[in-house]
Design a protein around this motif. Structure first.
Motif, PDB file in Angstrom:
ATOM      1  N   GLU A  59      -5.560  11.600   4.391  1.00  0.00           N
ATOM      2  CA  GLU A  59      -4.658  10.502   4.045  1.00  0.00           C
ATOM      3  C   GLU A  59      -5.250   9.757   2.850  1.00  0.00           C
ATOM      4  O   GLU A  59      -6.412   9.366   2.877  1.00  0.00           O
ATOM      5  N   ILE A  60      -4.433   9.587   1.815  1.00  0.00           N
ATOM      6  CA  ILE A  60      -4.839   8.828   0.634  1.00  0.00           C
ATOM      7  C   ILE A  60      -4.069   7.512   0.648  1.00  0.00           C
ATOM      8  O   ILE A  60      -2.839   7.512   0.636  1.00  0.00           O
ATOM      9  N   ARG A  61      -4.809   6.404   0.685  1.00  0.00           N
ATOM     10  CA  ARG A  61      -4.215   5.064   0.643  1.00  0.00           C
ATOM     11  C   ARG A  61      -4.470   4.480  -0.743  1.00  0.00           C
ATOM     12  O   ARG A  61      -5.598   4.508  -1.226  1.00  0.00           O
ATOM     13  N   THR A  62      -3.423   3.937  -1.347  1.00  0.00           N
ATOM     14  CA  THR A  62      -3.510   3.395  -2.705  1.00  0.00           C
ATOM     15  C   THR A  62      -3.000   1.963  -2.708  1.00  0.00           C
ATOM     16  O   THR A  62      -1.914   1.694  -2.198  1.00  0.00           O
ATOM     17  N   TYR A  63      -3.792   1.063  -3.291  1.00  0.00           N
ATOM     18  CA  TYR A  63      -3.391  -0.340  -3.363  1.00  0.00           C
ATOM     19  C   TYR A  63      -4.074  -1.005  -4.556  1.00  0.00           C
ATOM     20  O   TYR A  63      -4.971  -0.427  -5.173  1.00  0.00           O
ATOM     21  N   ILE A  64      -3.649  -2.219  -4.858  1.00  0.00           N
ATOM     22  CA  ILE A  64      -4.230  -3.006  -5.938  1.00  0.00           C
ATOM     23  C   ILE A  64      -5.285  -3.928  -5.328  1.00  0.00           C
ATOM     24  O   ILE A  64      -4.992  -4.659  -4.386  1.00  0.00           O
ATOM     25  N   SER A  65      -6.500  -3.914  -5.870  1.00  0.00           N
ATOM     26  CA  SER A  65      -7.540  -4.810  -5.356  1.00  0.00           C
ATOM     27  C   SER A  65      -7.856  -5.946  -6.333  1.00  0.00           C
ATOM     28  O   SER A  65      -8.513  -6.912  -5.953  1.00  0.00           O
ATOM     29  N   ARG A  66      -7.391  -5.816  -7.572  1.00  0.00           N
ATOM     30  CA  ARG A  66      -7.558  -6.895  -8.552  1.00  0.00           C
ATOM     31  C   ARG A  66      -6.401  -6.823  -9.533  1.00  0.00           C
ATOM     32  O   ARG A  66      -6.036  -5.746  -9.991  1.00  0.00           O
ATOM     33  N   LEU A  67      -5.824  -8.000  -9.842  1.00  0.00           N
ATOM     34  CA  LEU A  67      -4.715  -8.075 -10.786  1.00  0.00           C
ATOM     35  C   LEU A  67      -5.058  -9.118 -11.836  1.00  0.00           C
ATOM     36  O   LEU A  67      -5.162 -10.304 -11.539  1.00  0.00           O
ATOM     37  N   GLY A  68      -5.278  -8.652 -13.055  1.00  0.00           N
ATOM     38  CA  GLY A  68      -5.606  -9.545 -14.166  1.00  0.00           C
ATOM     39  C   GLY A  68      -4.406  -9.796 -15.048  1.00  0.00           C
ATOM     40  O   GLY A  68      -3.264  -9.532 -14.660  1.00  0.00           O
ATOM     41  N   ASN A  69      -4.660 -10.271 -16.255  1.00  0.00           N
ATOM     42  CA  ASN A  69      -3.589 -10.578 -17.199  1.00  0.00           C
ATOM     43  C   ASN A  69      -2.887  -9.306 -17.687  1.00  0.00           C
ATOM     44  O   ASN A  69      -1.664  -9.222 -17.661  1.00  0.00           O
ATOM     45  N   SER A  70      -3.657  -8.324 -18.128  1.00  0.00           N
ATOM     46  CA  SER A  70      -3.059  -7.082 -18.619  1.00  0.00           C
ATOM     47  C   SER A  70      -3.683  -5.846 -17.978  1.00  0.00           C
ATOM     48  O   SER A  70      -3.280  -4.728 -18.276  1.00  0.00           O
ATOM     49  N   MET A  91       0.845  -1.178   0.000  1.00  0.00           N
ATOM     50  CA  MET A  91       0.000   0.000   0.000  1.00  0.00           C
ATOM     51  C   MET A  91       0.890   1.241   0.000  1.00  0.00           C
ATOM     52  O   MET A  91       1.906   1.282   0.675  1.00  0.00           O
ATOM     53  N   PHE A  92       0.474   2.215  -0.783  1.00  0.00           N
ATOM     54  CA  PHE A  92       1.139   3.508  -0.802  1.00  0.00           C
ATOM     55  C   PHE A  92       0.269   4.484  -0.012  1.00  0.00           C
ATOM     56  O   PHE A  92      -0.955   4.437  -0.098  1.00  0.00           O
ATOM     57  N   ILE A  93       0.913   5.370   0.751  1.00  0.00           N
ATOM     58  CA  ILE A  93       0.164   6.349   1.543  1.00  0.00           C
ATOM     59  C   ILE A  93       0.727   7.738   1.269  1.00  0.00           C
ATOM     60  O   ILE A  93       1.944   7.940   1.298  1.00  0.00           O
ATOM     61  N   ARG A  94      -0.174   8.675   0.992  1.00  0.00           N
ATOM     62  CA  ARG A  94       0.185  10.085   0.811  1.00  0.00           C
ATOM     63  C   ARG A  94      -0.713  10.928   1.693  1.00  0.00           C
ATOM     64  O   ARG A  94      -1.876  10.601   1.901  1.00  0.00           O
ATOM     65  N   THR A  95      -0.178  12.037   2.147  1.00  0.00           N
ATOM     66  CA  THR A  95      -0.958  12.970   2.946  1.00  0.00           C
ATOM     67  C   THR A  95      -1.185  14.233   2.133  1.00  0.00           C
ATOM     68  O   THR A  95      -0.253  14.784   1.548  1.00  0.00           O
ATOM     69  N   ARG A 141       4.853  -7.817 -12.408  1.00  0.00           N
ATOM     70  CA  ARG A 141       3.735  -8.512 -11.762  1.00  0.00           C
ATOM     71  C   ARG A 141       4.024  -8.703 -10.273  1.00  0.00           C
ATOM     72  O   ARG A 141       3.150  -8.485  -9.428  1.00  0.00           O
ATOM     73  N   GLU A 142       5.239  -9.104  -9.944  1.00  0.00           N
ATOM     74  CA  GLU A 142       5.621  -9.290  -8.544  1.00  0.00           C
ATOM     75  C   GLU A 142       5.515  -7.982  -7.761  1.00  0.00           C
ATOM     76  O   GLU A 142       5.066  -7.973  -6.618  1.00  0.00           O
ATOM     77  N   ALA A 143       5.930  -6.881  -8.383  1.00  0.00           N
ATOM     78  CA  ALA A 143       5.846  -5.578  -7.721  1.00  0.00           C
ATOM     79  C   ALA A 143       4.392  -5.194  -7.454  1.00  0.00           C
ATOM     80  O   ALA A 143       4.061  -4.681  -6.380  1.00  0.00           O
ATOM     81  N   LEU A 144       3.512  -5.470  -8.408  1.00  0.00           N
ATOM     82  CA  LEU A 144       2.095  -5.179  -8.208  1.00  0.00           C
ATOM     83  C   LEU A 144       1.481  -6.104  -7.154  1.00  0.00           C
ATOM     84  O   LEU A 144       0.680  -5.665  -6.331  1.00  0.00           O
ATOM     85  N   GLU A 145       1.870  -7.371  -7.170  1.00  0.00           N
ATOM     86  CA  GLU A 145       1.358  -8.328  -6.182  1.00  0.00           C
ATOM     87  C   GLU A 145       1.705  -7.903  -4.756  1.00  0.00           C
ATOM     88  O   GLU A 145       0.957  -8.183  -3.821  1.00  0.00           O
ATOM     89  N   ALA A 146       2.828  -7.214  -4.587  1.00  0.00           N
ATOM     90  CA  ALA A 146       3.235  -6.740  -3.259  1.00  0.00           C
ATOM     91  C   ALA A 146       2.246  -5.713  -2.700  1.00  0.00           C
ATOM     92  O   ALA A 146       2.212  -5.481  -1.488  1.00  0.00           O
ATOM     93  N   PHE A 150      -5.550  -4.110 -14.184  1.00  0.00           N
ATOM     94  CA  PHE A 150      -5.639  -4.220 -12.731  1.00  0.00           C
ATOM     95  C   PHE A 150      -6.501  -3.089 -12.209  1.00  0.00           C
ATOM     96  O   PHE A 150      -6.690  -2.071 -12.883  1.00  0.00           O
ATOM     97  N   THR A 151      -7.047  -3.286 -11.030  1.00  0.00           N
ATOM     98  CA  THR A 151      -7.861  -2.260 -10.396  1.00  0.00           C
ATOM     99  C   THR A 151      -7.085  -1.645  -9.249  1.00  0.00           C
ATOM    100  O   THR A 151      -6.582  -2.360  -8.380  1.00  0.00           O
ATOM    101  N   VAL A 152      -6.977  -0.332  -9.297  1.00  0.00           N
ATOM    102  CA  VAL A 152      -6.360   0.433  -8.226  1.00  0.00           C
ATOM    103  C   VAL A 152      -7.492   0.910  -7.324  1.00  0.00           C
ATOM    104  O   VAL A 152      -8.430   1.557  -7.792  1.00  0.00           O
ATOM    105  N   SER A 153      -7.423   0.577  -6.055  1.00  0.00           N
ATOM    106  CA  SER A 153      -8.398   1.080  -5.095  1.00  0.00           C
ATOM    107  C   SER A 153      -7.726   2.140  -4.250  1.00  0.00           C
ATOM    108  O   SER A 153      -6.536   2.027  -3.923  1.00  0.00           O
ATOM    109  N   GLN A 154      -8.500   3.176  -3.936  1.00  0.00           N
ATOM    110  CA  GLN A 154      -7.943   4.277  -3.171  1.00  0.00           C
ATOM    111  C   GLN A 154      -8.949   4.736  -2.132  1.00  0.00           C
ATOM    112  O   GLN A 154     -10.150   4.809  -2.400  1.00  0.00           O
ATOM    113  N   GLU A 155      -8.450   5.027  -0.969  1.00  0.00           N
ATOM    114  CA  GLU A 155      -9.268   5.499   0.136  1.00  0.00           C
ATOM    115  C   GLU A 155      -8.795   6.891   0.533  1.00  0.00           C
ATOM    116  O   GLU A 155      -7.599   7.136   0.629  1.00  0.00           O
ATOM    117  N   ALA A 156      -9.743   7.769   0.773  1.00  0.00           N
ATOM    118  CA  ALA A 156      -9.442   9.046   1.414  1.00  0.00           C
ATOM    119  C   ALA A 156      -9.953   8.928   2.837  1.00  0.00           C
ATOM    120  O   ALA A 156     -11.095   8.501   3.064  1.00  0.00           O
TER     121      ALA A 156
END
Length: 135
Positions: A70-81, A1-5, A121-126, A83-89
């Motif tokens: 606070e903005i939280r950014t992460y991957i919630s779905r990873l497909g073949n080509s 997860m990435f976090i920005r303020t 792919r490994e970086a996104l899976e993290a 992916f879905t980025v989910s973000q929370e404020a």
């Protein structure tokens, strides 16, 4: 997860006295820069390997001026080509907005999607995680 303020500026507010709804998509895009660097480390648009296929934002509570967001950014779905980025404020620990953006790994020369493989792919899976329980 990435976090920005984010510290809202006075011009981010509207006539109702809270942060305007148009600011969230812009802040979510800014916070995706951390993720974009996995694809294009120097963020050079001439080397860009992504397109956005869909974006949505759920507004659940007002955001207030004078308090950090606070903005939280992460991957919630990873497909073949793609992916879905989910973000929370979040403000004062409360989930105020939830956003989703579907991104496609893309070759701008051939105008075709490209599989997400290997180290990328490994970086996104993290950063892959489920949505929060309060979502």
């Amino acid at each position: 997860m990435f976090i920005r303020t984010i510290e809202p500026a006075f011009y981010d507010t509207d006539a109702l006295g809270h942060v305007n709804n148009t600011r969230l998509p812009a802040w979510f895009e800014l916070a995706r820069n951390d993720l974009f660097r996995l694809f294009t480390p120097d963020l050079d648009p001439r080397k860009w390997r992504l397109i956005i296929a869909r974006m949505e934002v759920d507004y659940r509570a007002e955001l207030q001026y004078g308090r950090e967001i606070e903005i939280r950014t992460y991957i919630s779905r990873l497909g073949n080509s793609s992916f879905t980025v989910s973000q929370e404020a979040r403000q004062d620990g409360q989930l105020t907005n939830l956003g989703h953006a579907v991104m496609v790994h893309f070759d701008h020369t051939t105008k075709k999607s490209v599989p997400i493989e290997g180290e990328l792919r490994e970086a996104l899976e993290a950063h892959l995680q489920a949505e929060p329980a309060d979502a």
